[in-house]
Each structure stands twice: as structure tokens, then as C-alpha cells.
Design an enzyme around this catalytic site. Structure first.
Site, PDB file in Angstrom:
ATOM      1  N   SER A 176       0.818  -1.223   0.000  1.00 11.46           N
ATOM      2  CA  SER A 176       0.000   0.000   0.000  1.00 11.46           C
ATOM      3  C   SER A 176       0.847   1.266   0.000  1.00 11.46           C
ATOM      4  CB  SER A 176      -0.904   0.032   1.238  1.00 11.46           C
ATOM      5  OG  SER A 176      -2.136  -0.527   0.946  1.00 11.46           O
ATOM      6  N   CYS A 206       2.529   6.758  -6.795  1.00 12.15           N
ATOM      7  CA  CYS A 206       2.339   8.023  -7.522  1.00 12.15           C
ATOM      8  C   CYS A 206       3.062   9.185  -6.828  1.00 12.15           C
ATOM      9  CB  CYS A 206       0.854   8.341  -7.658  1.00 12.15           C
ATOM     10  SG  CYS A 206      -0.086   6.986  -8.384  1.00 12.15           S
TER      11      CYS A 206
END
Ligand SMILES: Cc1cc2nc3c(=O)[nH]c(=O)nc-3n(C[C@H](O)[C@H](O)[C@H](O)COP(=O)(O)OP(=O)(O)OC[C@H]3O[C@@H](n4cnc5c(N)ncnc54)[C@H](O)[C@@H]3O)c2cc1C
Length: 543
Positions: free
Chosen positions: A40, A44
Site C-alpha cells: 500500500s 504516484c
């Protein structure tokens, strides 16, 4: 016995599937296997960590195996590299990184979300280049740039290459950006991409277009031209390729674009195995073809679809449009759907509109001009794609158009959208409404336009170009060969028009439209140069 779900890849698609699945079914055993040391993580956000815009490494790590266990009762195993899928016996086999210990795990359902890896060209010295995909990659790159190199070369002018170049400049490092194509940012058409190059150059990025890297040595990047760019460090960002080795080795079907082939429920050719995210092929909403669209939104959306399908919930499969955005220093660049280049290559008919609206009402301080382009099917009036380059308000306009494409709103119907307006935020006729008005005029034949790339051949064939801006604007820069007759004088100076068929132009296309409509009423054939001088002057036509 609870059903066992094993997920390979613990980031966007994999973790969306895992957490949704747990919300839907408490009885399942859910194990997530992740090759890297983190799950997780915000891939980006990685480029912004290099530039120090995100300064806490911890901020990139959105969850840990412990937090995911506490909230979702997930068994998350990092450093677990799956090497093989034994479909016959329903198990995955791999090794724990560092310890080298082997593991195997049975599954009833297997979800593949291994993502896409950077493309590494087979050239001498490429193994010394840095890539950016995982937290470990960013740690390595950050360690290297912390040694304060004077110069870094970034190979690839796509989203990741440009974000990396910008963030290296934030650190005060000299950057050369090498791109093999004649433009940066492939989703844009060239006249929209040239202002992006100008922005990079304005921030002292040395941009080399049409430049193919052929070799990396200890102190230089060699180009096909023979030139050697003296550099201390190379970052490679020439694109990504779906990770399909696990899928292909165990005999799952690979699609025509090289990604894992899936059906509407994200099932592979083996119904017990699902695939999502960058590794899986999508269906292009425009033509139903297979597509690779490595974007986070789709990975998350398809992860949810898989969870719903396994849990027995109804699934709504929606084809992909491809909507993306990137920050380039002070510019925002966004695109959705197909671009002109792709439409031409596919032999599709289209109509292009360029406008240069303000982000909000011009009389309210702070309005910023943007470049907006939309592509329309002239027969169905469907919106095929759009691009925008500017500052404030670019994201809003592309998001509205992406929504219109999804909702199958026709181009002229953009005029009907009731969008929020007050002077600090927009215009009573929003830029998206204006695209609708222009589209309506063109589609119903009340006006015609000429594109920047069509002008020179028309002029060479004898069609005069009338620049209807003021004499002062004309003097400040005009298209060679244009005759200046300001729109406010046009009715009285009709006798100066050299022909009964003309092209008119102004700064952005608005006064040109008024002039063209007036001339048509007066019996003169007139087309408007789409996007006016502003589009033309930033296009390859301007030289
Ligand atoms: C630097 C960067 C910036 C980005 N910026 C944006 C952006 O601004 N907007 C946007 O929409 N998208 C962006 N993306 C793309 C976006 O991150 C991906 O589309 C999305 O993460 C894909 O999700 P995924 O689950 O398919 O793969 P990923 O999120 O890449 O996760 C795949 C995981 O699987 C693991 N894995 C692979 N093989 C194995 C194996 N055999 N065993 C165990 N684990 C394995 C990998 O280690 C990886 O962690 C960016 C990507 C990068 C790299």
C-alpha cells in the site's frame, strides 16, 4: 473450512481487492503476497519524495501489514516473491527475499495484481541506470542524488520522466531530458505538447527531442547522433510493460497488447484466477479494442470488481477511457480519451476544436488562460477525447469532459451543462459550454474551420488569410502572408478582400468566428483558423 483467497501484489489493485473483499465477507482467509518490503505504498508520490515536496518517507507508506491485519484481518506478507503458480494443485510457490526460504500457499481464488515493470532497453550500460517503481527504488535514487551530482539525465518524456525531471530541478540539479519521439507526453498532440517543452525549458531542463539513447557509460549518455551528454547519473523512464511472466508461465492467456487477458469480471482464462491493474488488459471504450492503461484509478476500480465477483455481488463492468493528469512545474496538463494522432492512425474521421479560455471570468483577478482541445466524431457527435494545458482549472475541464464521455453526452450537449459559476471560479459560459457552442456551429454547418496544419497548403493554393486582430496585435506577431483587416473595420473594407473565399484568423479564434460569420452573411466564403494565432504560433507550422 474458509475459502482461501491469495493475492499477488499488495499495492493499488491488490490491496483494493483485499480490503473490499474483507468488507464483503468476514469468513474468507485472505493472504496478500508482496515482493517488495512495503505494501500500500504511494507509488504516484515517489517522484515528489525525490524533490523533497513530500519530505517524510513515512507519508509514502499508507498502510503496514500490522495495520491491515488490525483493521481488515488480512495476512499480509512482504518480501514474498511468488515464482510459480501451480494451477493443477491450486497453489502458489515462491521464496522469501533475504532469507531465501521457500514457501507455498494453497488458494481457492487467486488475484494477480503484479503491476507493470519499467521497460529496460538492451543497450550497453543500462544496468547502471535508476528506475522508479517501488519504495526501494526511490531509496536508491535518493541516496544517489544525496551525493549531490551536478547533472542527471532522465530518459523518457512521459509522466514519470517529467515528474522526475521536475523534482530533480527542485533539488537544484542540472537535468537533461532525452526523448526519442518528436514530442513529450504521448497522450497529447504535438501542438499541445510544445508548450510543455517550453515550460520545461523555462525551468532550465535541457530537453532533447528526437534523441535516441544508445549507450550509458560511467560519465556520459551517448545518443544515436553520436553526441555524448556528460552526466553523473541516469534515470530511465521510457515506459512500462505489464508483468505477465507468472501468468504466461502457468499458461494463462495473454491478450493482443501483451497484458493478461480478462473478461468483464476480471477473470483470466482460468476462472479461479483474476487479474487487475497494470498487468491486465482493458477494453477501450471508444472502439472495444484491447488496451493497456497503466493508471491507478483503473487498478483500484478493477480490484473492487474482483472482490464483488468473488463475494457474489452483481458486477458492473465499464470500459476504459484513460484519463490522466500531470504537473509540469507551473503547468497542469491533462488528457482523456484518444488524441488526434491516434484517431488519424486508426483512420477515424474526427473534428478538432482548439480554444484558449480563461480559468475564470477575465475581469476577476487571477484568471489564467489555458489551451483546450476536443475531438469529436462528425457523424455520431460523440466526444472522442480532449486535452488541456494551462494552470488553474485544467483538471476541472478535463474531468467534466471525461464525465461527459462516460455519460455519452454529445459534443453540442456540452453547451447544456449547468456548471457552477461565480467570477472567482468560472464563467457564465464555462470553457466546457463554449466547446459545446463551437461544436454545435461546426456540426450544424453554420461555421467551418481550418486547422493549423492545413493552413500553409491552403495559402499556397491561393486562399488569402485575413488577420482580424488590431493593427497593434498584428505588429506584435502574425502568420507570414496574412493581410490585416481588424474585425471592427471589416464591413467597410470588404473591397480589400483579395478573393471571394478566405480564411480568417485572430488571437484565439473568437473574433475570427465573428468575422467569418459576418463574411458568410455578406456572401463571402470564410473559414476560421481554429484556435487562432495562439494555437498556430505554438505549433510545428510556426517553425
Ligand atoms: C513513479 C510512479 C508515478 C505514478 N503516478 C501516477 C499518477 O500520478 N496517476 C496514476 O493514475 N497512476 C500513476 N502511476 C501508475 C499507478 O501507480 C499504477 O497504475 C498502479 O499502481 C497499478 O496498480 P497495480 O496493483 O497494477 O500495480 P502496482 O501498484 O505496481 O503493484 C504491484 C505490486 O506487485 C508486486 N509484485 C509483482 N510481482 C510480484 C510477485 N511475483 N510476487 C509478489 N509480488 C509481486 C510488486 O512488487 C508491486 O509492489 C504511477 C506509477 C509510478 C511507478
Amino acid at each position: 473450512m474458509s475459502r482461501k483467497v491469495v493475492i499477488i501484489g499488495g499495492v493499488a489493485g491488490g490491496m483494493s481487492a483485499a480490503t473490499r473483499l474483507r468488507r464483503l465477507d468476514e469468513s474468507l482467509s485472505i493472504t496478500v503476497l508482496e515482493r517488495s518490503a512495503h505494501v500500500s505504498y504511494a507509488n504516484c508520490g515517489l517522484p515528489y519524495f525525490i524533490g523533497g515536496v513530500i519530505d517524510e518517507r513515512q507519508d509514502l507508506l499508507l498502510q503496514t501489514p500490522e495495520s491491515l491485519h488490525a483493521r481488515f484481518s488480512l495476512d499480509v506478507r512482504v518480501n514474498h516473491d511468488v515464482a510459480y503458480i501451480d494451477r493443477e494443485n491450486g497453489r502458489v510457490i515462491g521464496t522469501v527475499r533475504e532469507s531465501g526460504e521457500a514457501f507455498e500457499l494453497p488458494y481457492d481464488y487467486l488475484i494477480l495484481s503484479p503491476g507493470a515493470g519499467p521497460i529496460i532497453p538492451p543497450i550497453p550500460g543500462v544496468e547502471t541506470a535508476f528506475t522508479l517503481r517501488t519504495v526501494e527504488d526511490v531509496d536508491r535514487l535518493l541516496a544517489a542524488v544525496s551525493a549531490e551530482p551536478r547533472h542527471v539525465t532522465v530518459i523518457g518524456g512521459g509522466f514519470i520522466g517529467i515528474e522526475t525531471a521536475e523534482n530533480l530541478r527542485h533539488r537544484g540539479i542540472d537535468v537533461t531530458l532525452v526523448e526519442a519521439a518528436p514530442q513529450v507526453l504521448a497522450p497529447l498532440d504535438i501542438e499541445m505538447a510544445l508548450p510543455v517543452v517550453a515550460e520545461l525549458q523555462a525551468h532550465d531542463v535541457d530537453v532533447r527531442l528526437n534523441s535516441m539513447m544508445t549507450e550509458i557509460s560511467s560519465d556520459c549518455v551517448r545518443l544515436a547522433s553520436g553526441e555524448c551528454i556528460s552526466t553523473e547519473l541516469v534515470v530511465l523512464a521510457i515506459g512500462v510493460r505489464p508483468e505477465v511472466s507468472l501468468a504466461s508461465t502457468c499458461g494463462l492467456e495473454i491478450g493482443p497488447r501483451g497484458g493478461i487477458k480478462v473478461n468483464d469480471f476480471q477473470q483470466t482464462s482460468d476462472p479461479a484466477i483474476y487479474a487487475v491493474g497494470d498487468a491486465a488488459e482493458k477494453i477501450d471504450a471508444l472502439d472495444g479494442s484491447s488496451a493497456l492503461i497503466p493508471l491507478a484509478n483503473l487498478a483500484n476500480r478493477h480490484g473492487r470488481i474482483v472482490a464483488d465477483h468473488i463475494a457474489g455481488h452483481p458486477v458492473r463492468a465499464v470500459d476504459a477511457i484513460g484519463t490522466a493528469i500531470v504537473k509540469v512545474f507551473d503547468l497542469t496538463v491533462a488528457a482523456t480519451g484518444w488524441n488526434e494522432r491516434r484517431l488519424k492512425n486508426a483512420g477515424r474521421e474526427f473534428l478538432a476544436i482548439h480554444t484558449h479560455p480563461g480559468s475564470h471570468a477575465g475581469y476577476y483577478p487571477g484568471a489564467e488562460q489555458m489551451r483546450l482541445k476536443i475531438l469529436i466524431d462528425p457523424h455520431t457527435h460523440r466526444i472522442l477525447g480532449a486535452q488541456a494545458v494551462g494552470k488553474a482549472g485544467v483538471d476541472k475541464r478535463i474531468d467534466v469532459i471525461a464525465t461527459a464521455i462516460r455519460g455519452e453526452i454529445l459534443a453540442e450537449e456540452l453547451a447544456d451543462l449547468e456548471l457552477c459559476y461565480a467570477p472567482p471560479f468560472g464563467s457564465a459560459k464555462d470553457p466546457v459550454n463554449m466547446l459545446g457552442y463551437v461544436a454545435d456551429n461546426l456540426l450544424n454547418g453554420s461555421s467551418t474551420s481550418v486547422q493549423w496544419h492545413e493552413l500553409s497548403s491552403l495559402m499556397a493554393a491561393g486562399t488569402p488569410l485575413i488577420d482580424v486582430r488590431t493593427a497593434r496585435e498584428y505588429e506584435q506577431g502574425h502568420i507570414p502572408g496574412a493581410l490585416n483587416i481588424p474585425v471592427d473595420e471589416l464591413r467597410d473594407r470588404l473591397n480589400e478582400l483579395p478573393a471571394s473565399s478566405v480564411v480568417v484568423t485572430c488571437q484565439v479564434g473568437q473574433r475570427g468566428h465573428t468575422a467569418a460569420m459576418m463574411l458568410r452573411e455578406l456572401g463571402i466564403e470564410a473559414s476560421n483558423l481554429d484556435g487562432g494565432y495562439r494555437t498556430w504560433s505554438m505549433s510545428p507550422a510556426a517553425g
